[in-house]
Design an enzyme around this catalytic site. Structure first.
Site, PDB file in Angstrom:
ATOM      1  N   THR A  74      24.031  22.297  48.439  1.00  0.00           N
ATOM      2  CA  THR A  74      22.830  22.338  49.281  1.00  0.00           C
ATOM      3  C   THR A  74      21.608  22.883  48.567  1.00  0.00           C
ATOM      4  O   THR A  74      20.488  22.636  48.992  1.00  0.00           O
ATOM      5  CB  THR A  74      23.076  23.179  50.548  1.00  0.00           C
ATOM      6  OG1 THR A  74      23.324  24.546  50.173  1.00  0.00           O
ATOM      7  CG2 THR A  74      24.246  22.641  51.345  1.00  0.00           C
ATOM      8  N   CYS A  78      26.222  29.611  55.660  1.00  0.00           N
ATOM      9  CA  CYS A  78      25.049  28.835  56.073  1.00  0.00           C
ATOM     10  C   CYS A  78      25.504  27.609  56.864  1.00  0.00           C
ATOM     11  O   CYS A  78      26.430  26.900  56.439  1.00  0.00           O
ATOM     12  CB  CYS A  78      24.273  28.400  54.830  1.00  0.00           C
ATOM     13  SG  CYS A  78      22.990  27.182  55.143  1.00  0.00           S
ATOM     14  N   HIS A 119      22.491  35.584  46.657  1.00  0.00           N
ATOM     15  CA  HIS A 119      22.333  35.898  45.239  1.00  0.00           C
ATOM     16  C   HIS A 119      20.974  36.548  44.993  1.00  0.00           C
ATOM     17  O   HIS A 119      20.058  35.953  44.428  1.00  0.00           O
ATOM     18  CB  HIS A 119      22.502  34.630  44.396  1.00  0.00           C
ATOM     19  CG  HIS A 119      23.917  34.156  44.326  1.00  0.00           C
ATOM     20  ND1 HIS A 119      24.266  32.857  44.044  1.00  0.00           N
ATOM     21  CD2 HIS A 119      25.086  34.829  44.510  1.00  0.00           C
ATOM     22  CE1 HIS A 119      25.585  32.748  44.059  1.00  0.00           C
ATOM     23  NE2 HIS A 119      26.104  33.927  44.347  1.00  0.00           N
ATOM     24  N   HIS A 177      29.553  27.057  40.522  1.00  0.00           N
ATOM     25  CA  HIS A 177      28.796  27.737  41.577  1.00  0.00           C
ATOM     26  C   HIS A 177      29.722  28.002  42.758  1.00  0.00           C
ATOM     27  O   HIS A 177      30.541  27.159  43.136  1.00  0.00           O
ATOM     28  CB  HIS A 177      27.610  26.881  42.012  1.00  0.00           C
ATOM     29  CG  HIS A 177      26.632  27.599  42.890  1.00  0.00           C
ATOM     30  ND1 HIS A 177      26.841  27.761  44.234  1.00  0.00           N
ATOM     31  CD2 HIS A 177      25.453  28.220  42.615  1.00  0.00           C
ATOM     32  CE1 HIS A 177      25.825  28.433  44.760  1.00  0.00           C
ATOM     33  NE2 HIS A 177      24.969  28.719  43.793  1.00  0.00           N
ATOM     34  N   GLU A 217      29.336  28.042  45.900  1.00  0.00           N
ATOM     35  CA  GLU A 217      29.278  27.083  47.006  1.00  0.00           C
ATOM     36  C   GLU A 217      30.120  25.847  46.712  1.00  0.00           C
ATOM     37  O   GLU A 217      30.856  25.355  47.577  1.00  0.00           O
ATOM     38  CB  GLU A 217      27.826  26.664  47.283  1.00  0.00           C
ATOM     39  CG  GLU A 217      27.713  25.659  48.418  1.00  0.00           C
ATOM     40  CD  GLU A 217      26.334  25.024  48.548  1.00  0.00           C
ATOM     41  OE1 GLU A 217      26.274  23.836  48.917  1.00  0.00           O
ATOM     42  OE2 GLU A 217      25.327  25.719  48.288  1.00  0.00           O
ATOM     43  N   SER A 275      20.696  33.883  40.982  1.00  0.00           N
ATOM     44  CA  SER A 275      20.319  32.922  42.015  1.00  0.00           C
ATOM     45  C   SER A 275      20.053  31.553  41.410  1.00  0.00           C
ATOM     46  O   SER A 275      19.125  31.372  40.624  1.00  0.00           O
ATOM     47  CB  SER A 275      19.068  33.406  42.759  1.00  0.00           C
ATOM     48  OG  SER A 275      18.551  32.367  43.565  1.00  0.00           O
ATOM     49  N   HIS A 329      27.504  31.250  51.082  1.00  0.00           N
ATOM     50  CA  HIS A 329      27.843  30.104  50.251  1.00  0.00           C
ATOM     51  C   HIS A 329      29.071  29.348  50.732  1.00  0.00           C
ATOM     52  O   HIS A 329      29.332  28.237  50.262  1.00  0.00           O
ATOM     53  CB  HIS A 329      28.078  30.571  48.812  1.00  0.00           C
ATOM     54  CG  HIS A 329      27.009  31.480  48.306  1.00  0.00           C
ATOM     55  ND1 HIS A 329      27.112  32.864  48.374  1.00  0.00           N
ATOM     56  CD2 HIS A 329      25.794  31.220  47.777  1.00  0.00           C
ATOM     57  CE1 HIS A 329      26.015  33.410  47.884  1.00  0.00           C
ATOM     58  NE2 HIS A 329      25.193  32.434  47.532  1.00  0.00           N
ATOM     59  N   CYS A 367      18.945  21.874  51.294  1.00  0.00           N
ATOM     60  CA  CYS A 367      18.321  22.983  52.022  1.00  0.00           C
ATOM     61  C   CYS A 367      16.805  22.800  52.035  1.00  0.00           C
ATOM     62  O   CYS A 367      16.169  22.702  50.979  1.00  0.00           O
ATOM     63  CB  CYS A 367      18.690  24.299  51.351  1.00  0.00           C
ATOM     64  SG  CYS A 367      17.832  25.729  52.033  1.00  0.00           S
TER      65      CYS A 367
END
Length: 224
Positions: free
Chosen positions: A131, A65, A10, A93, A95, A190, A43, A161
């Site tokens: 994350t 990731c 992002h 989101h 993810e 982001s 994501h 993360c």
């Protein structure tokens, strides 16, 4: 061309640069012509997306990731062992949508302590997280789940993360050392960048996102 499902990260500057190198960004794998290269974004995606890509004969490059893959594995393991999976994160989101897709019938997204306290279930509860949240974001929600559910499997600290946590800690330190204005280089899309602005403001500073190389407004930096 190389097709990329969703923005690979992002960050608008990264996306524009890759577009100049003939990357084509799409929101759904069904938009990609059969047999072409399909890069999956950092994501992560649901199993249904991978199945659809395979049926279309797409040549998949999985750029998920590794930390996100780890959380997906936890979602499967907990759900398959009879738990209700409480996924702490933002439900819209990308993810979270991907993680939710692992075991949708056994997963519920929790966005706030209020939702955590209102959760009703007869199953044992296991908690996993988006994350890109921080430990500060997650802790009050997990504590509220503990209050309402009693015993629960809490998320691993290393599901967060480290880069996200390090940057948020750095922002707090900068404000504690006297910074009154924090400029975050990042994009509105982001979650990480927007959260850094929020962290700076919560610590008592002014903060804003900078997404390009245009001159800063004199009024913005006056007095800081």
């Amino acid at each position: 061309p190389v097709y990329v499902r969703h923005q690979i990260v992002h960050n608008e500057n990264v996306v524009r640069r890759l577009e100049a190198l003939v990357a084509v960004f799409v929101e759904d794998e069904s938009e990609i012509p059969e047999g072409e290269i399909c890069v999956l974004s950092a994501h992560g995606v649901s199993p249904a997306v991978k199945e659809n890509a395979a049926q279309r004969g797409l040549r998949v490059v999985d750029a998920t990731c590794p930390l996100v893959n780890k959380v997906h594995a936890e979602a499967r393991r907990y759900a398959d062992s009879g738990h209700l999976v409480a996924l702490v994160g933002h439900k819209n989101h990308v993810e979270v949508i991907g993680t939710m897709g692992e075991r949708p019938d056994s997963t519920v997204v929790i966005e706030s302590p209020e939702q955590a306290r209102a959760l009703k279930t007869d199953k044992p509860v296991a908690v996993i997280t988006q994350t890109t949240l921080s430990l500060d974001d997650v802790a009050p929600i997990v504590d509220a789940l503990g209050d309402s559910q009693g015993d629960l499997r809490r998320p691993h600290a290393d599901d967060i993360c480290y880069a996200t946590q390090n940057r948020q800690d750095a922002v707090k330190a900068m404000v504690a050392e006297g910074a009154t204005l924090v400029l975050v280089i990042g994009s509105q899309t982001s979650s990480n960048a927007v959260r850094l602005v929020e962290v700076a403001e919560a610590a008592g500073a002014h903060a804003t996102l900078i997404d390009g190389e245009s001159r800063l407004d004199d009024e913005l930096i006056a007095g800081h």
